[in-house]
Design a protein around this motif. Structure first.
Motif, PDB file in Angstrom:
ATOM      1  N   ARG A  46       0.860  -1.181   0.000  1.00 60.02           N
ATOM      2  CA  ARG A  46       0.000   0.000   0.000  1.00 60.02           C
ATOM      3  C   ARG A  46       0.900   1.236   0.000  1.00 60.02           C
ATOM      4  O   ARG A  46       1.666   1.427   0.943  1.00 60.02           O
ATOM      5  N   PRO A  47       0.811   2.092  -1.012  1.00 59.82           N
ATOM      6  CA  PRO A  47       1.702   3.257  -1.062  1.00 59.82           C
ATOM      7  C   PRO A  47       1.288   4.325  -0.054  1.00 59.82           C
ATOM      8  O   PRO A  47       0.101   4.526   0.213  1.00 59.82           O
ATOM      9  N   ALA A  82       0.601  15.040  -8.368  1.00 60.43           N
ATOM     10  CA  ALA A  82       1.301  13.922  -9.018  1.00 60.43           C
ATOM     11  C   ALA A  82       0.883  12.579  -8.433  1.00 60.43           C
ATOM     12  O   ALA A  82       1.053  11.544  -9.087  1.00 60.43           O
ATOM     13  N   TRP A  83       0.321  12.590  -7.222  1.00 56.70           N
ATOM     14  CA  TRP A  83      -0.090  11.335  -6.600  1.00 56.70           C
ATOM     15  C   TRP A  83      -1.474  10.907  -7.042  1.00 56.70           C
ATOM     16  O   TRP A  83      -1.997   9.890  -6.556  1.00 56.70           O
ATOM     17  N   GLY A  84      -2.066  11.641  -7.970  1.00 53.19           N
ATOM     18  CA  GLY A  84      -3.294  11.218  -8.633  1.00 53.19           C
ATOM     19  C   GLY A  84      -4.446  10.959  -7.687  1.00 53.19           C
ATOM     20  O   GLY A  84      -4.794  11.809  -6.852  1.00 53.19           O
ATOM     21  N   PRO A  85      -5.050   9.762  -7.774  1.00 52.01           N
ATOM     22  CA  PRO A  85      -6.254   9.491  -6.982  1.00 52.01           C
ATOM     23  C   PRO A  85      -5.979   9.204  -5.515  1.00 52.01           C
ATOM     24  O   PRO A  85      -6.918   8.955  -4.761  1.00 52.01           O
ATOM     25  N   CYS A  86      -4.731   9.210  -5.075  1.00 51.36           N
ATOM     26  CA  CYS A  86      -4.436   8.940  -3.672  1.00 51.36           C
ATOM     27  C   CYS A  86      -5.053  10.005  -2.770  1.00 51.36           C
ATOM     28  O   CYS A  86      -5.212  11.160  -3.163  1.00 51.36           O
ATOM     29  N   ARG A  87      -5.391   9.622  -1.570  1.00 53.52           N
ATOM     30  CA  ARG A  87      -5.923  10.555  -0.579  1.00 53.52           C
ATOM     31  C   ARG A  87      -4.774  11.287   0.109  1.00 53.52           C
ATOM     32  O   ARG A  87      -3.631  10.830   0.100  1.00 53.52           O
ATOM     33  N   SER A  88      -5.077  12.415   0.700  1.00 55.33           N
ATOM     34  CA  SER A  88      -4.041  13.159   1.428  1.00 55.33           C
ATOM     35  C   SER A  88      -4.658  13.861   2.631  1.00 55.33           C
ATOM     36  O   SER A  88      -5.819  14.273   2.600  1.00 55.33           O
ATOM     37  N   ILE A  89      -3.864  13.967   3.692  1.00 57.58           N
ATOM     38  CA  ILE A  89      -4.263  14.669   4.906  1.00 57.58           C
ATOM     39  C   ILE A  89      -3.119  15.594   5.295  1.00 57.58           C
ATOM     40  O   ILE A  89      -1.980  15.143   5.471  1.00 57.58           O
ATOM     41  N   PHE A 149      -9.478   2.694   3.618  1.00 57.10           N
ATOM     42  CA  PHE A 149      -9.433   1.358   4.215  1.00 57.10           C
ATOM     43  C   PHE A 149      -8.040   1.020   4.744  1.00 57.10           C
ATOM     44  O   PHE A 149      -7.879   0.070   5.514  1.00 57.10           O
ATOM     45  N   ASP A 150      -7.038   1.787   4.308  1.00 60.90           N
ATOM     46  CA  ASP A 150      -5.665   1.543   4.760  1.00 60.90           C
ATOM     47  C   ASP A 150      -5.306   2.310   6.024  1.00 60.90           C
ATOM     48  O   ASP A 150      -4.169   2.218   6.503  1.00 60.90           O
ATOM     49  N   LEU A 163      -1.831   2.321   8.033  1.00 59.60           N
ATOM     50  CA  LEU A 163      -1.046   3.548   7.848  1.00 59.60           C
ATOM     51  C   LEU A 163      -0.628   4.133   9.197  1.00 59.60           C
ATOM     52  O   LEU A 163       0.548   4.476   9.403  1.00 59.60           O
ATOM     53  N   ALA A 164      -1.579   4.233  10.118  1.00 65.47           N
ATOM     54  CA  ALA A 164      -1.271   4.791  11.428  1.00 65.47           C
ATOM     55  C   ALA A 164      -0.224   3.944  12.150  1.00 65.47           C
ATOM     56  O   ALA A 164       0.721   4.470  12.753  1.00 65.47           O
ATOM     57  N   ALA A 165      -0.379   2.620  12.073  1.00 63.40           N
ATOM     58  CA  ALA A 165       0.588   1.737  12.739  1.00 63.40           C
ATOM     59  C   ALA A 165       1.980   1.904  12.150  1.00 63.40           C
ATOM     60  O   ALA A 165       2.985   1.977  12.878  1.00 63.40           O
ATOM     61  N   ALA A 166       2.055   1.995  10.812  1.00 63.47           N
ATOM     62  CA  ALA A 166       3.361   2.126  10.165  1.00 63.47           C
ATOM     63  C   ALA A 166       4.012   3.471  10.489  1.00 63.47           C
ATOM     64  O   ALA A 166       5.199   3.533  10.824  1.00 63.47           O
ATOM     65  N   LEU A 167       3.239   4.558  10.401  1.00 65.24           N
ATOM     66  CA  LEU A 167       3.823   5.885  10.629  1.00 65.24           C
ATOM     67  C   LEU A 167       4.252   6.072  12.078  1.00 65.24           C
ATOM     68  O   LEU A 167       5.320   6.631  12.352  1.00 65.24           O
ATOM     69  N   LEU A 168       3.436   5.615  13.010  1.00 61.51           N
ATOM     70  CA  LEU A 168       3.809   5.749  14.414  1.00 61.51           C
ATOM     71  C   LEU A 168       5.057   4.928  14.734  1.00 61.51           C
ATOM     72  O   LEU A 168       5.932   5.369  15.489  1.00 61.51           O
ATOM     73  N   THR A 169       5.149   3.753  14.150  1.00 62.74           N
ATOM     74  CA  THR A 169       6.335   2.917  14.385  1.00 62.74           C
ATOM     75  C   THR A 169       7.578   3.541  13.770  1.00 62.74           C
ATOM     76  O   THR A 169       8.653   3.566  14.390  1.00 62.74           O
ATOM     77  N   LEU A 170       7.450   4.068  12.547  1.00 67.68           N
ATOM     78  CA  LEU A 170       8.610   4.663  11.880  1.00 67.68           C
ATOM     79  C   LEU A 170       9.088   5.925  12.586  1.00 67.68           C
ATOM     80  O   LEU A 170      10.291   6.143  12.744  1.00 67.68           O
TER      81      LEU A 170
END
Length: 565
Positions: free
Chosen positions: A303-304, A316-323, A528-529, A533-540
């Motif tokens: 999942r990007p 440039a990230w097209g249909p991706c969501r952003s916050i 749905f990700d 996403l939260a788990a990955a970002l908090l860990t990183l």
């Protein structure tokens, strides 16, 4: 010949745009097929529910051919539900699973176990699946296949040993273990409870195998030295972002644009491929690097996501969501001054260090002497209390080793000329970015402010247009004069967590310099990700993964892997 890993990192060929005949097959939606598989899974589960309407039972037999035992219905329905999710994620293993089910149905018809009227239905299903095979680019990774084979073999061996030792199975009936795992209902000797236990183990094993084969690729190894040398050259491009130097972290892998003039550094965690900031290199190739990254994620099942994307590159990230989740704190040396009432706190901090006899110097990291390097590493260790470094998007590694090109160190000394604090900055594009800020416990207050002011003056003298300090997460929430109910709850949470994540205290420290702010966003594929996403970002960002230990001995020679300073 290029390996698969090399092709992935270089960026696969770009698919044809649009949705017409020239478009790549995987560009077309797969949700209709996923929905069909989910509905079939629901119909398979019908026999597990007593008292189901007769018409529902007849529909269930339409897809199963003959009534299933309740336990079989539950396991097959769960497995097919997982396959349906795999279809939605474009997993080739899910396609293999659907084809296998259709083939087994055909064999059942040809052997006379199922009615012949199912033959054209199954043949049509097989034909449709064959035509749609191009929509599933995420092939099972060889490591996942090996894991599945090992798991299956281990399950069979463990079930056989268990049956012989505890289940009373005779050696001549060892072949019945496979039937027991499949819960076929075939008679077998041994304890009366053995078929039920084997059937339960077989069901669990089947679900584990399905999950394993549908999993995304494992995390790739970090980029090698040749790739890192290429990225180091791209970091020096005048158009590189202020977060570009952090792409050189040794734990990042890389994907390059087709022309090789831009690259993205990323890490994979929990199936999320997380890029830190914008691509590095020529801005004209940034969009192509983004396309290569997204194409790589499609073929690996990752999942990007991006932590710290700038507003300019969001299209440039097209249909991706952003916050938008905060701002990069930047100072423009040409506009910076200590004059005025608003800068009184910074002036007083600098004056306080002067009264304590603090002196300072700024020098390239590769010019640190072994003795000074050892003392600064001791300062770093005591500053963190022996804990580990942390961070991802604005944090580099190889502290004070001289490994990274363009690293600059600002050092503060006490009146006895012993180092009491230092800050490391790295150069990129038009500016310099703060990487590490360490102060020995007990050192005079104001040392960090003093070093920042001197680095801003150094940047102005050396033609750097920006000094990037750090990241102010949730700045608008922290800066708000009036907060609603939700904002008050969010602010309270940040305040309570500040001893561990230092979001509020860092914001208040930065605010004294009257900086500018550059909005940064988190980019992700789907809502749905969000949990992954939260788990990955908090860990990183907050996971402490690298020990900050005192040097065992002085480093006599800095390494020179990545080119000149």
């Amino acid at each position: 010949m290029l390996s698969d890993e090399s092709l992935r990192r270089s960026g696969p060929a770009r698919p044809a745009a649009g949705g017409g005949p020239g478009a790549a097959p995987h560009a077309r939606p797969v949700w209709p097929l996923a929905l069909t598989a989910a509905l079939v899974a629901a119909l398979i589960a019908v026999p597990a529910f007593a008292g189901s309407p007769g018409w529902l039972g007849r529909l269930s037999e339409l897809v199963t051919g003959s009534p299933l035992r309740p336990e079989h219905a539950v396991v097959l329905a769960l497995a097919l539900a997982l396959v349906a999710r795999g279809v939605l994620l474009r997993r080739r293993a899910a396609w293999y699973g659907l084809v296998t089910l259709a083939l087994l149905g055909l064999l059942a018809v040809l052997s006379g176990d199922d009615p012949p009227w199912r033959l054209p239905l199954l043949a049509a299903a097989l034909g449709g699946l064959w035509l749609e095979r191009g929509r599933f680019p995420v092939r099972p990774h060889p490591e996942r296949v090996r894991t599945a084979v090992r798991t299956g073999a281990l399950l069979l061996a463990a079930a056989t040993l268990f049956s012989l030792v505890f289940g009373g199975l005779s050696v001549r009936s060892v072949g019945d273990v496979a039937s027991g795992l499949g819960a076929t209902g075939a008679p077998m000797d041994g304890a009366s409870w053995l078929p039920g236990v084997l059937g339960l183990a077989g069901a669990a094993g089947l679900l584990v195998l399905v999950i394993t084969l549908l999993a995304p690729d494992p995390a790739p190894p970090p980029g090698d030295e040749a790739e890192r040398v290429r990225v180091a050259g791209l970091v020096l491009h005048p158009g590189s972002d202020t977060l570009a130097p952090f792409a050189l972290r040794r734990d990042k892998a890389y994907v390059f644009s087709a022309d090789g003039r831009a690259a993205i550094g990323y890490r994979v965690l929990f199936g999320m491929a997380v890029a830190g900031g914008d691509p590095v290199g020529d801005p004209a190739s940034h969009a192509d690097a983004v396309r290569a990254f997204l194409a790589m994620c499609r073929t690996t099942g990752w999942r990007p996501a991006v932590l710290g994307a700038s507003d300019a590159l969001l299209p440039a990230w097209g249909p991706c969501r952003s916050i938008g989740f905060g701002d990069e704190v930047v100072i423009r040396p040409a506009e910076f001054t200590l004059s005025g009432r608003k800068m009184r706190n910074v002036r007083q901090a600098v004056r306080r260090t002067e009264n304590f006899g603090v002196s300072s110097e700024i020098l390239p990291e590769r010019e640190l002497t072994p003795v000074l390097r050892a003392k600064l590493l001791d300062v770093a260790s005591r500053s963190l209390g022996g804990a580990a470094e942390r961070g991802f998007s604005m944090n580099l590694d190889e502290l004070l080793t001289g490994y990274h090109p363009g690293a600059i160190v600002a050092v503060a000394y006490d009146e006895d000329k012993e180092p009491i604090a230092f800050q490391r900055y790295v150069t990129a594009g038009e500016g310099v970015s703060l990487d590490a800020m360490r102060r020995a416990p007990g050192g005079p207050n104001g040392v960090n402010e003093r070093l920042i002011v001197e680095m801003v003056e150094y940047a102005a003298a050396h033609g750097h247009g920006l000094v990037s300090l750090n990241f102010a997460a949730f700045r608008e929430l922290l800066d708000a004069g009036e907060r609603g109910l939700l904002e008050k709850a969010g602010y309270r949470a940040l305040h309570l967590l500040d001893p561990w994540i230092a979001v509020e205290s860092l914001y208040l420290f930065d605010k004294k310099f009257r900086p500018s702010y550059k909005p940064r966003s988190v980019v992700f594929r789907s809502w749905f990700d969000i949990a992954w996403l939260a788990a990955a970002l908090l860990t990183l960002e907050f996971g402490r993964t690298r020990p900050a230990q005192r040097a065992a001995g002085p480093i006599t020679e800095p390494v020179h892997h990545l080119g000149p300073s």
